[in-house]
Design a protein around this motif. Structure first.
Motif, PDB file in Angstrom:
ATOM      1  N   VAL A  90       0.833  -1.212   0.000  1.00  0.00           N
ATOM      2  CA  VAL A  90       0.000   0.000   0.000  1.00  0.00           C
ATOM      3  C   VAL A  90       0.863   1.254   0.000  1.00  0.00           C
ATOM      4  N   ILE A  91       1.911   1.257   0.833  1.00  0.00           N
ATOM      5  CA  ILE A  91       2.784   2.440   0.897  1.00  0.00           C
ATOM      6  C   ILE A  91       3.495   2.656  -0.443  1.00  0.00           C
ATOM      7  N   ALA A  92       3.993   1.584  -1.031  1.00  0.00           N
ATOM      8  CA  ALA A  92       4.691   1.714  -2.308  1.00  0.00           C
ATOM      9  C   ALA A  92       3.756   2.191  -3.412  1.00  0.00           C
ATOM     10  N   ALA A  93       2.523   1.715  -3.408  1.00  0.00           N
ATOM     11  CA  ALA A  93       1.564   2.157  -4.421  1.00  0.00           C
ATOM     12  C   ALA A  93       1.290   3.650  -4.324  1.00  0.00           C
ATOM     13  N   GLY A  94       1.370   4.204  -3.116  1.00  0.00           N
ATOM     14  CA  GLY A  94       1.150   5.640  -2.964  1.00  0.00           C
ATOM     15  C   GLY A  94       2.389   6.474  -3.232  1.00  0.00           C
ATOM     16  N   VAL A  95       3.578   5.929  -2.942  1.00  0.00           N
ATOM     17  CA  VAL A  95       4.810   6.696  -3.088  1.00  0.00           C
ATOM     18  C   VAL A  95       5.341   6.617  -4.518  1.00  0.00           C
ATOM     19  N   ARG A  96       5.140   5.465  -5.185  1.00  0.00           N
ATOM     20  CA  ARG A  96       5.761   5.255  -6.493  1.00  0.00           C
ATOM     21  C   ARG A  96       5.363   6.300  -7.534  1.00  0.00           C
ATOM     22  N   PRO A  97       4.079   6.690  -7.694  1.00  0.00           N
ATOM     23  CA  PRO A  97       3.750   7.726  -8.697  1.00  0.00           C
ATOM     24  C   PRO A  97       4.431   9.060  -8.428  1.00  0.00           C
ATOM     25  N   ARG A  98       4.484   9.482  -7.170  1.00  0.00           N
ATOM     26  CA  ARG A  98       5.143  10.756  -6.845  1.00  0.00           C
ATOM     27  C   ARG A  98       6.645  10.670  -7.107  1.00  0.00           C
ATOM     28  N   PHE A  99       7.216   9.536  -6.755  1.00  0.00           N
ATOM     29  CA  PHE A  99       8.648   9.361  -7.018  1.00  0.00           C
ATOM     30  C   PHE A  99       8.929   9.359  -8.517  1.00  0.00           C
ATOM     31  N   HIS A 100       8.019   8.786  -9.286  1.00  0.00           N
ATOM     32  CA  HIS A 100       8.178   8.764 -10.744  1.00  0.00           C
ATOM     33  C   HIS A 100       8.118  10.173 -11.323  1.00  0.00           C
ATOM     34  N   ASP A 101       7.169  10.986 -10.844  1.00  0.00           N
ATOM     35  CA  ASP A 101       7.076  12.377 -11.318  1.00  0.00           C
ATOM     36  C   ASP A 101       8.319  13.171 -10.947  1.00  0.00           C
ATOM     37  N   TRP A 102       8.834  12.942  -9.741  1.00  0.00           N
ATOM     38  CA  TRP A 102      10.051  13.644  -9.324  1.00  0.00           C
ATOM     39  C   TRP A 102      11.240  13.188 -10.166  1.00  0.00           C
ATOM     40  N   LEU A 103      11.290  11.898 -10.517  1.00  0.00           N
ATOM     41  CA  LEU A 103      12.398  11.360 -11.284  1.00  0.00           C
ATOM     42  C   LEU A 103      12.416  11.907 -12.708  1.00  0.00           C
ATOM     43  N   ARG A 104      11.264  12.181 -13.279  1.00  0.00           N
ATOM     44  CA  ARG A 104      11.203  12.702 -14.648  1.00  0.00           C
ATOM     45  C   ARG A 104      11.806  14.087 -14.761  1.00  0.00           C
ATOM     46  N   GLY A 105      11.907  14.814 -13.668  1.00  0.00           N
ATOM     47  CA  GLY A 105      12.491  16.155 -13.706  1.00  0.00           C
ATOM     48  C   GLY A 105      13.983  16.192 -13.478  1.00  0.00           C
ATOM     49  N   ARG A 106      14.630  15.024 -13.345  1.00  0.00           N
ATOM     50  CA  ARG A 106      16.078  14.981 -13.102  1.00  0.00           C
ATOM     51  C   ARG A 106      16.828  14.771 -14.416  1.00  0.00           C
ATOM     52  N   ASP A 107      16.631  15.638 -15.391  1.00  0.00           N
ATOM     53  CA  ASP A 107      17.237  15.445 -16.718  1.00  0.00           C
ATOM     54  C   ASP A 107      18.746  15.655 -16.706  1.00  0.00           C
ATOM     55  N   GLY A 108      19.242  16.575 -15.907  1.00  0.00           N
ATOM     56  CA  GLY A 108      20.659  16.882 -15.938  1.00  0.00           C
ATOM     57  C   GLY A 108      21.532  15.988 -15.088  1.00  0.00           C
ATOM     58  N   TRP A 109      20.967  14.996 -14.434  1.00  0.00           N
ATOM     59  CA  TRP A 109      21.747  14.130 -13.553  1.00  0.00           C
ATOM     60  C   TRP A 109      22.559  13.121 -14.357  1.00  0.00           C
ATOM     61  N   PRO A 110      23.658  12.603 -13.777  1.00  0.00           N
ATOM     62  CA  PRO A 110      24.448  11.568 -14.479  1.00  0.00           C
ATOM     63  C   PRO A 110      23.611  10.306 -14.732  1.00  0.00           C
ATOM     64  N   ARG A 111      24.003   9.581 -15.754  1.00  0.00           N
ATOM     65  CA  ARG A 111      23.221   8.400 -16.140  1.00  0.00           C
ATOM     66  C   ARG A 111      23.248   7.325 -15.066  1.00  0.00           C
ATOM     67  N   TRP A 112      24.407   7.113 -14.412  1.00  0.00           N
ATOM     68  CA  TRP A 112      24.485   6.048 -13.405  1.00  0.00           C
ATOM     69  C   TRP A 112      23.557   6.336 -12.243  1.00  0.00           C
TER      70      TRP A 112
END
Length: 448
Positions: free
Chosen positions: A54-76
């Motif tokens: 349940v916790i992962a189902a609620g956190v995963r979409p927000r984490f995904h949206d935050w991750l999409r904005g990290r364009d300038g970060w290193p690939r690793w």
């Protein structure tokens, strides 16, 4: 004479003994798990898994949206975060398990958190193995190492490694003085897989540095990468066998016989491999060269150990065996330089001034893009035909990868436009048809 040493049981008896031990351990663990507090711990573990879901189902979409904005970060770093996103439920589950285990050890007896601690250790080890094996690029090798590591840590945590090792070591065959057991095979697979993964990582990293070195020619870059891969993978294989105790000298005769058989059966493959090394050493062709081989015209995409990949203008990719490039006639349009001279033929009427035709043709060719001006076009008369004066127009280009047919077509079109503007005609064969005996009627034709 006893075929088995005194300190070694026959494999069948050893297997029966091990099955009895496993049944004994199974009964022991079943009795432990069926106790009241152990059942409570299993229920707590199941409840924590549902809560982690349940916790992962609620956190995963927000984490995904935050991750999409990290364009300038290193690939690793992005790859690590992607793994975290995919394993969010397992990460939350491990954290919840250890929090509950620590709380129960603080507030109650340690025996009441024993099963939960084992489950937490197993979940943590499996999660660590999952993250560690993501460094392996090959999917098959990654799965092999992952499942092998999961099995090993599970046996280690449950305390069954000695029994499993004894069982696998009893299943063995002897080849002369060499004894091959299942335990030795498992060790060899795990160590060789790990060393090959390390060799792959080192070869990829070193290959990138070699390709970035502008002082090394493209063909020597390919040769250096191939030699590096052979050395690293070969060292990983033989070092893995030596670490598990395999006597390589005992396999020398067998490997020699296998090598002779493979030599006769794989003559073409060996010939292509040797031809590939020769191509790389003499630098006759290299990646990016434009070549013609028979009806195939294109540029070299990559040099392989067995074949050369050639991409044509129509998008087709031909895999040419290295032996064909050694034994056949190859036209390398860019061997020593990228300059290519093209010839086109045309004819004009006898009534046109040939001096004017030559000047107009040269100026028309100069006006076409890709035609070099520092190597100006030239036009010559090559003969007097039946109905035209024949010319040849020669011009140079420096980018054969851009195509030859299209530049010829553009020059022909420029000649057409220039000849029309200057009143120069392009003759074509004409035929006259004469009808004889026009006075005869239909009934007077011969044969009627």
């Amino acid at each position: 004479m006893n075929p088995h040493p005194p300190d070694q049981q026959p494999p069948l008896e050893l297997l029966q003994a091990m099955l009895q031990d496993l049944l004994h351990w199974g009964d022991f663990y079943l009795q432990i798990l069926t106790r009241e507090w152990n059942l409570y711990q299993l229920l707590i573990a199941a409840g924590l898994f549902a809560l982690a879901h349940v916790i992962a189902a609620g956190v995963r979409p927000r984490f995904h949206d935050w991750l999409r904005g990290r364009d300038g970060w290193p690939r690793w770093r992005l790859r690590v975060l992607i793994i975290v996103h995919r394993r969010m439920r397992m990460i939350v589950y491990v954290v919840l398990l250890w929090l509950v285990v620590l709380a129960m050890r603080e507030w109650t007896w340690p025996s009441r958190s024993y099963v939960l601690a084992i489950i937490a250790q197993l979940a943590t080890a499996w999660l660590f193995v999952t993250f560690a094996t993501r460094l392996i690029g090959n999917a098959l090798l990654r799965s092999l190492v992952r499942y092998g590591a999961w099995t090993w840590v599970t046996l280690e945590i449950l305390g069954l490694t000695d029994e499993t090792q004894t069982l696998l070591d009893g299943i063995a065959v002897s080849l002369g003085e060499v004894r091959l057991s299942a335990w030795l095979l498992v060790q060899a697979i795990v160590l060789v897989a790990a060393l090959i993964a390390l060799a792959r990582f080192l070869s990829v990293t070193s290959a990138e540095r070699i390709r970035r070195n502008a002082e090394i020619s493209p063909s020597m870059q390919v040769l250096a990468v191939k030699i590096l891969q052979v050395v690293l993978y070969g060292a990983a294989f033989f070092l893995g066998l030596r670490l598990v105790g395999v006597d390589l000298t005992g396999l020398a005769v067998l490997s020699g016989a296998i090598g002779v058989g493979l030599g006769f059966g794989l003559q073409k493959v060996v010939s292509n491999l040797v031809s590939g090394v020769i191509i790389l050493l003499d630098k006759s062709i290299k990646p990016g060269d434009v070549i013609s081989l028979g009806e195939t015209f294109g540029w070299i995409n990559s040099l392989g150990a067995r074949y050369v990949s050639i991409t044509t203008r129509d998008g087709k990719e031909y895999l040419i065996p290295n032996e064909d490039l050694i034994t056949g006639q190859v036209v390398n349009w860019s061997h020593s330089n990228d300059f290519v001279r093209l010839d086109i033929y045309f004819g004009t009427a006898y009534g046109d001034d040939p001096h004017l035709v030559r000047r107009v043709a040269i100026e028309a060719a100069k006006g076409v893009t890709r035609v070099l001006h520092d190597r100006p076009p030239v036009c010559h008369i090559v003969g007097f035909g039946d109905s035209s004066v024949d010319y040849i127009l020669r011009f140079w280009i420096s980018d054969p990868t851009g195509g030859l047919t299209n530049i010829r077509g553009n020059v022909y079109l420029a000649l057409w436009d220039a000849f029309r503007e200057n009143g120069i005609s392009i003759p074509f064969p004409q035929r006259e048809v004469r009808v004889l005996n026009e006075g005869f009627g239909t009934g007077d034709l011969p044969g009627e």
